[in-house]
Scaffold this active site. Structure first.
Site, short mmCIF file in Angstrom:
data_model
loop_
_atom_site.label_atom_id
_atom_site.label_comp_id
_atom_site.label_asym_id
_atom_site.label_seq_id
_atom_site.Cartn_x
_atom_site.Cartn_y
_atom_site.Cartn_z
N HIS A 41 40.26 -7.57 15.92
CA HIS A 41 40.26 -6.30 15.20
C HIS A 41 40.29 -6.47 13.68
O HIS A 41 40.28 -5.48 12.94
CB HIS A 41 41.47 -5.46 15.64
CG HIS A 41 41.35 -4.93 17.03
ND1 HIS A 41 41.76 -5.65 18.14
CD2 HIS A 41 40.84 -3.77 17.52
CE1 HIS A 41 41.53 -4.95 19.23
NE2 HIS A 41 40.97 -3.81 18.88
N HIS A 48 34.06 -6.38 21.41
CA HIS A 48 34.84 -6.76 22.60
C HIS A 48 34.85 -5.61 23.60
O HIS A 48 34.56 -4.47 23.28
CB HIS A 48 36.27 -7.15 22.20
CG HIS A 48 37.01 -6.07 21.47
ND1 HIS A 48 36.92 -5.91 20.10
CD2 HIS A 48 37.86 -5.10 21.90
CE1 HIS A 48 37.68 -4.89 19.72
NE2 HIS A 48 38.25 -4.38 20.80
N CYS A 83 43.78 4.21 26.71
CA CYS A 83 42.70 3.32 26.31
C CYS A 83 43.28 1.92 26.11
O CYS A 83 44.48 1.77 25.90
CB CYS A 83 41.99 3.81 25.06
SG CYS A 83 43.05 4.19 23.68
N HIS A 85 42.23 -2.63 26.65
CA HIS A 85 41.30 -3.75 26.80
C HIS A 85 41.58 -4.48 28.11
O HIS A 85 42.73 -4.82 28.38
CB HIS A 85 41.47 -4.74 25.65
CG HIS A 85 41.43 -4.11 24.30
ND1 HIS A 85 42.58 -3.71 23.64
CD2 HIS A 85 40.40 -3.80 23.50
CE1 HIS A 85 42.24 -3.19 22.47
NE2 HIS A 85 40.93 -3.24 22.35
N GLU A 103 51.37 2.69 30.93
CA GLU A 103 51.67 3.56 29.80
C GLU A 103 52.26 4.90 30.21
O GLU A 103 53.14 5.43 29.53
CB GLU A 103 50.40 3.82 28.97
CG GLU A 103 49.91 2.59 28.24
CD GLU A 103 48.76 2.89 27.29
OE1 GLU A 103 48.47 4.09 27.04
OE2 GLU A 103 48.15 1.92 26.78
N TYR A 119 30.66 1.35 19.81
CA TYR A 119 30.93 1.94 18.51
C TYR A 119 31.60 0.95 17.57
O TYR A 119 32.09 -0.10 17.99
CB TYR A 119 31.78 3.21 18.63
CG TYR A 119 33.06 3.03 19.41
CD1 TYR A 119 34.18 2.44 18.85
CD2 TYR A 119 33.15 3.48 20.73
CE1 TYR A 119 35.35 2.28 19.58
CE2 TYR A 119 34.30 3.32 21.46
CZ TYR A 119 35.41 2.73 20.87
OH TYR A 119 36.56 2.57 21.60
N GLU A 130 37.63 -1.23 15.00
CA GLU A 130 37.32 -1.15 16.43
C GLU A 130 35.83 -1.37 16.63
O GLU A 130 35.03 -0.48 16.39
CB GLU A 130 37.72 0.21 17.00
CG GLU A 130 39.21 0.42 17.13
CD GLU A 130 39.84 -0.37 18.25
OE1 GLU A 130 39.16 -1.21 18.88
OE2 GLU A 130 41.03 -0.17 18.49
N GLU A 132 33.79 -1.96 19.61
CA GLU A 132 34.04 -1.98 21.04
C GLU A 132 32.82 -1.59 21.88
O GLU A 132 32.03 -0.72 21.50
CB GLU A 132 35.20 -1.04 21.38
CG GLU A 132 36.50 -1.55 20.81
CD GLU A 132 37.71 -0.79 21.29
OE1 GLU A 132 38.79 -1.42 21.37
OE2 GLU A 132 37.61 0.41 21.58
N TRP A 175 38.38 6.81 17.20
CA TRP A 175 37.38 6.70 18.26
C TRP A 175 37.36 7.89 19.21
O TRP A 175 36.48 8.01 20.05
CB TRP A 175 37.62 5.41 19.07
CG TRP A 175 38.96 5.38 19.74
CD1 TRP A 175 39.29 5.88 20.96
CD2 TRP A 175 40.16 4.81 19.21
NE1 TRP A 175 40.63 5.67 21.23
CE2 TRP A 175 41.18 5.02 20.17
CE3 TRP A 175 40.47 4.15 18.02
CZ2 TRP A 175 42.49 4.59 19.97
CZ3 TRP A 175 41.78 3.73 17.83
CH2 TRP A 175 42.77 3.95 18.80
#
Length: 197
Positions: A41, A48, A83, A85, A103, A119, A130, A132, A175
């Site tokens: 990042h 990624h 959101c 990874h 979460e 994006y 970001e 991604e 995002w």
């Protein structure tokens, strides 16, 4: 720029902690390697794999989360349900289900793939980027959420009209609109035309 979580780790199966690695991809989403989470990042960012989840209740309202103030990236802003990874080699669907439970303490009663979006969003507040290749998922939640306070500050279920009002007055992740717009066809199919998405 806050870099406290530069050494963010996760526990392995043998009880040791290891740095979190992200899966680097090319423009077609093909895996080409790995990088430590914070390094991926840092400007200009490394492309990624990521995922974004949009869960709705039986009334067609979207579950939003406000990111916890302690998060190193985009703390305190509102965003989609979940959101994150995937770990290297982890299927995006499995990662989305795992992180939603970690979460928010819920398992979606339905979770379906809703395409991908690529994006590049710099975050002026943190200086992070970001870059991604994001896998989108939509689904339903039919049980009360029990958020992890280290991950989530608040949650809210909002209609499309309420989201527009909230977005106009409160900060959202850089995002958010990109992933929401990319997921809209699947969201409309899930919630029906009357929900207004």
């Amino acid at each position: 720029m806050p870099i406290t979580p530069a050494t963010e780790t996760h526990s392995s199966s043998n009880g040791t902690t290891q740095p979190i690695l992200l899966e680097l991809v090319d423009e077609k989403g093909v895996t080409i390697g790995t990088a430590e989470k914070l390094a991926a990042h840092q400007p200009p960012g490394q492309l990624h794999r990521a995922f974004s989840v949009f869960l709705f209740d039986e009334r067609g309202r979207l579950l939003l989360q406000q990111r916890a103030l302690g998060k190193y990236h985009s703390p305190g802003v509102w965003s989609n349900t979940c959101c994150g990874h995937p770990y290297p080699g982890e299927a995006p669907f499995a990662a989305a289900a795992r992180r939603t439970y970690e979460e928010l303490g819920v398992s979606p009663s339905l979770l379906a793939a809703a395409g991908t979006v690529r994006y590049n969003h710099p975050d002026p507040a943190s200086g992070l980027v970001e870059q991604e290749f994001n896998h989108l998922f939509v689904g339903l939640v039919q049980e009360p959420v029990t958020p992890d306070a280290e991950e989530v500050g608040e949650t809210a279920f909002v209609s499309a009209a309420e989201l527009a009002e909230r977005h106009a007055r409160e900060p959202f992740s850089a995002w958010f609109l990109t992933v929401l717009d990319a997921a809209r066809p699947a969201i409309r199919e899930l919630t029906g035309p009357s929900a207004g998405w």
